[in-house]
Scaffold this motif. Sequence first.
Motif, PDB file in Angstrom:
ATOM      1  N   GLY A  25       8.295  -4.044   3.338  1.00 42.15           N
ATOM      2  CA  GLY A  25       7.235  -4.421   4.265  1.00 42.15           C
ATOM      3  C   GLY A  25       6.836  -5.881   4.124  1.00 42.15           C
ATOM      4  O   GLY A  25       7.680  -6.777   4.098  1.00 42.15           O
ATOM      5  N   LEU A  26       5.545  -6.121   4.009  1.00 40.79           N
ATOM      6  CA  LEU A  26       5.023  -7.483   3.898  1.00 40.79           C
ATOM      7  C   LEU A  26       5.614  -8.226   2.706  1.00 40.79           C
ATOM      8  O   LEU A  26       5.874  -9.433   2.767  1.00 40.79           O
ATOM      9  CB  LEU A  26       3.498  -7.433   3.772  1.00 40.79           C
ATOM     10  N   LEU A  27       5.853  -7.517   1.610  1.00 41.30           N
ATOM     11  CA  LEU A  27       6.398  -8.161   0.417  1.00 41.30           C
ATOM     12  C   LEU A  27       7.775  -8.753   0.684  1.00 41.30           C
ATOM     13  O   LEU A  27       8.121  -9.806   0.138  1.00 41.30           O
ATOM     14  CB  LEU A  27       6.491  -7.143  -0.723  1.00 41.30           C
TER      15      LEU A  27
ATOM     16  N   ALA B  99       0.834  -1.207   0.000  1.00 42.95           N
ATOM     17  CA  ALA B  99       0.000   0.000   0.000  1.00 42.95           C
ATOM     18  C   ALA B  99       0.865   1.251   0.000  1.00 42.95           C
ATOM     19  O   ALA B  99       0.617   2.200  -0.762  1.00 42.95           O
ATOM     20  CB  ALA B  99      -0.933  -0.008   1.212  1.00 42.95           C
ATOM     21  N   GLY B 100       1.900   1.275   0.854  1.00 47.04           N
ATOM     22  CA  GLY B 100       2.776   2.447   0.915  1.00 47.04           C
ATOM     23  C   GLY B 100       3.515   2.679  -0.386  1.00 47.04           C
ATOM     24  O   GLY B 100       3.658   3.824  -0.841  1.00 47.04           O
ATOM     25  N   LEU B 101       3.992   1.602  -1.014  1.00 43.87           N
ATOM     26  CA  LEU B 101       4.721   1.749  -2.268  1.00 43.87           C
ATOM     27  C   LEU B 101       3.823   2.237  -3.391  1.00 43.87           C
ATOM     28  O   LEU B 101       4.216   3.095  -4.194  1.00 43.87           O
ATOM     29  CB  LEU B 101       5.369   0.410  -2.657  1.00 43.87           C
ATOM     30  N   ALA B 102       2.613   1.688  -3.471  1.00 44.52           N
ATOM     31  CA  ALA B 102       1.689   2.123  -4.525  1.00 44.52           C
ATOM     32  C   ALA B 102       1.311   3.587  -4.336  1.00 44.52           C
ATOM     33  O   ALA B 102       1.262   4.365  -5.302  1.00 44.52           O
ATOM     34  CB  ALA B 102       0.442   1.243  -4.520  1.00 44.52           C
ATOM     35  N   CYS B 103       1.059   3.978  -3.095  1.00 44.57           N
ATOM     36  CA  CYS B 103       0.730   5.375  -2.802  1.00 44.57           C
ATOM     37  C   CYS B 103       1.892   6.283  -3.183  1.00 44.57           C
ATOM     38  O   CYS B 103       1.707   7.324  -3.825  1.00 44.57           O
ATOM     39  CB  CYS B 103       0.391   5.517  -1.328  1.00 44.57           C
TER      40      CYS B 103
ATOM     41  N   HIS C 297       3.493  18.330   4.110  1.00 44.29           N
ATOM     42  CA  HIS C 297       2.177  18.849   3.765  1.00 44.29           C
ATOM     43  C   HIS C 297       1.097  17.789   3.972  1.00 44.29           C
ATOM     44  O   HIS C 297      -0.085  18.114   4.116  1.00 44.29           O
ATOM     45  CB  HIS C 297       2.172  19.338   2.315  1.00 44.29           C
ATOM     46  N   ALA C 298       1.499  16.533   3.946  1.00 47.69           N
ATOM     47  CA  ALA C 298       0.561  15.433   4.198  1.00 47.69           C
ATOM     48  C   ALA C 298       1.360  14.225   4.675  1.00 47.69           C
ATOM     49  O   ALA C 298       2.530  14.056   4.325  1.00 47.69           O
ATOM     50  CB  ALA C 298      -0.222  15.086   2.938  1.00 47.69           C
ATOM     51  N   VAL C 299       0.710  13.414   5.502  1.00 50.12           N
ATOM     52  CA  VAL C 299       1.316  12.170   5.991  1.00 50.12           C
ATOM     53  C   VAL C 299       0.356  11.032   5.682  1.00 50.12           C
ATOM     54  O   VAL C 299      -0.841  11.116   5.993  1.00 50.12           O
ATOM     55  CB  VAL C 299       1.600  12.214   7.501  1.00 50.12           C
ATOM     56  N   VAL C 300       0.873   9.989   5.072  1.00 49.35           N
ATOM     57  CA  VAL C 300       0.075   8.796   4.757  1.00 49.35           C
ATOM     58  C   VAL C 300       0.471   7.682   5.708  1.00 49.35           C
ATOM     59  O   VAL C 300       1.664   7.365   5.834  1.00 49.35           O
ATOM     60  CB  VAL C 300       0.300   8.340   3.299  1.00 49.35           C
ATOM     61  N   LEU C 301      -0.510   7.107   6.377  1.00 51.82           N
ATOM     62  CA  LEU C 301      -0.252   5.981   7.279  1.00 51.82           C
ATOM     63  C   LEU C 301      -0.520   4.684   6.525  1.00 51.82           C
ATOM     64  O   LEU C 301      -1.659   4.353   6.195  1.00 51.82           O
ATOM     65  CB  LEU C 301      -1.158   6.062   8.515  1.00 51.82           C
ATOM     66  N   ALA C 302       0.548   3.953   6.233  1.00 49.55           N
ATOM     67  CA  ALA C 302       0.449   2.660   5.538  1.00 49.55           C
ATOM     68  C   ALA C 302       1.277   1.647   6.325  1.00 49.55           C
ATOM     69  O   ALA C 302       2.159   0.981   5.792  1.00 49.55           O
ATOM     70  CB  ALA C 302       0.951   2.784   4.096  1.00 49.55           C
ATOM     71  N   CYS C 303       0.949   1.562   7.617  1.00 50.71           N
ATOM     72  CA  CYS C 303       1.791   0.833   8.571  1.00 50.71           C
ATOM     73  C   CYS C 303       1.556  -0.672   8.568  1.00 50.71           C
ATOM     74  O   CYS C 303       2.308  -1.409   9.206  1.00 50.71           O
ATOM     75  CB  CYS C 303       1.552   1.356   9.986  1.00 50.71           C
ATOM     76  N   GLY C 304       0.503  -1.126   7.912  1.00 57.59           N
ATOM     77  CA  GLY C 304       0.219  -2.546   7.933  1.00 57.59           C
ATOM     78  C   GLY C 304      -0.450  -2.968   9.227  1.00 57.59           C
ATOM     79  O   GLY C 304      -0.769  -2.148  10.092  1.00 57.59           O
ATOM     80  N   SER C 305      -0.678  -4.263   9.365  1.00 59.81           N
ATOM     81  CA  SER C 305      -1.351  -4.810  10.547  1.00 59.81           C
ATOM     82  C   SER C 305      -0.474  -5.913  11.111  1.00 59.81           C
ATOM     83  O   SER C 305      -0.515  -7.049  10.660  1.00 59.81           O
ATOM     84  CB  SER C 305      -2.732  -5.358  10.165  1.00 59.81           C
TER      85      SER C 305
END
Length: 380
Positions: free
Chosen positions: A180-182, A154-158, A230-238
């Motif tokens: 990450g998971l990958l 998710a983080g990489l795609a974003c 300017h923005a922060v994306v949370l793609a921390c996984g579970s």
Amino acid sequence: MEDPVGFMRYRRHEAGKQHARARVRHWHEYEQIMPLDHATIQSRRCMDCGTPHCHAYCPVHNLIPDWNSLVSEDDWHAAWQQLESTNNFPEFTGRVCAAPCEDACTLSIRSRAVTIRSIELAVVEQAWQSGWIRPQPASRKLFRRVAVIGSGPAGLACAQQLVRAGYRVTVYEKANRAGGLLRYGIPDFRLEKPVLERRLAQLHAEGVRFRTGIHVGQDLEFEALHRNSHAVVLACGSEQPRPLDVPGCSLGGIHFAMDYLVQQNRRMAGDYVSHELELDAGGKQVVVIGGGDTGSDCVGTAIRQDARQVMQVQYHDRPPDHVDNLCYWPGPVPEWHANDHDDEGCRHVWAYDTVAFTRHSALVDQVDGLTLQKLRWVKG
């Protein structure tokens, strides 16, 4: 469509796999990429439905009939462009996706579904081989900074979408490598890491900055990161496991799946693993509780670590061999199909719940067995 009656003319043929006796001796991917001529024939089985449920049930809403049609005409470049328009990383989904699109394939009502996942993988691998996948840096840079926390899919795609739009993107990852998971959650026999590395190289070339080994909230205050972005994306996984709160659950030898899989992936990457913390199934009797994809990855890992025996405990009944597809379509049909790890030697225990873990002696703080309770499922 190249052949409007191809779904009647051609049978389903899946991508080849290395024999179980050979593949358990190594950690490489064992599922082969479908040859182009085979993928062309298989794509002609697509019915080009008026209402393509495969598209609706695909998690990223791939335009599956469209690129099936292009593959059937041997227009691989156009098929790649169509696939890329909805999926940043088809080489990942083509390897590890559970393919709900195939459950939803109209052809599966009375026949066998189109081999959608294998065709997808053939398209993207042809794109890599042909040099069609290249960095796509933004033509105009925006002076706006975005921080992405987490470098999983998710983080990489974003990050890729934002950097191509001109944003200045930095990805923060607490591990010492991105992915990450990958990288850490999926075993090499399903996703070898050079597949990930070539995509990370593309993101680097497009302008994404990676800061690894930084745990936001510990090594770097979130408030400081927020002030400077300017923005922060949370793609921390579970990563929070679901504990099994039964007697004996704290005994030694009981481990959560992600702890086990992450350590093996680190070992494969050459990272040091201390002997005291080592999780190795070699020569042991292993029980995996849970029958999903993560459980299956643990089974395959234990088998490749040369476990003496591997057993998978699942709480639901063994699925029947045959059911009426129309009662479930376009959702998953609960039919029994042997998976790859069954061929490798895994045993199943169906319709049992784990109610306790036991030990041989009160003086030994090590699990020695488990107590199961038979479940009886009835329709409400």
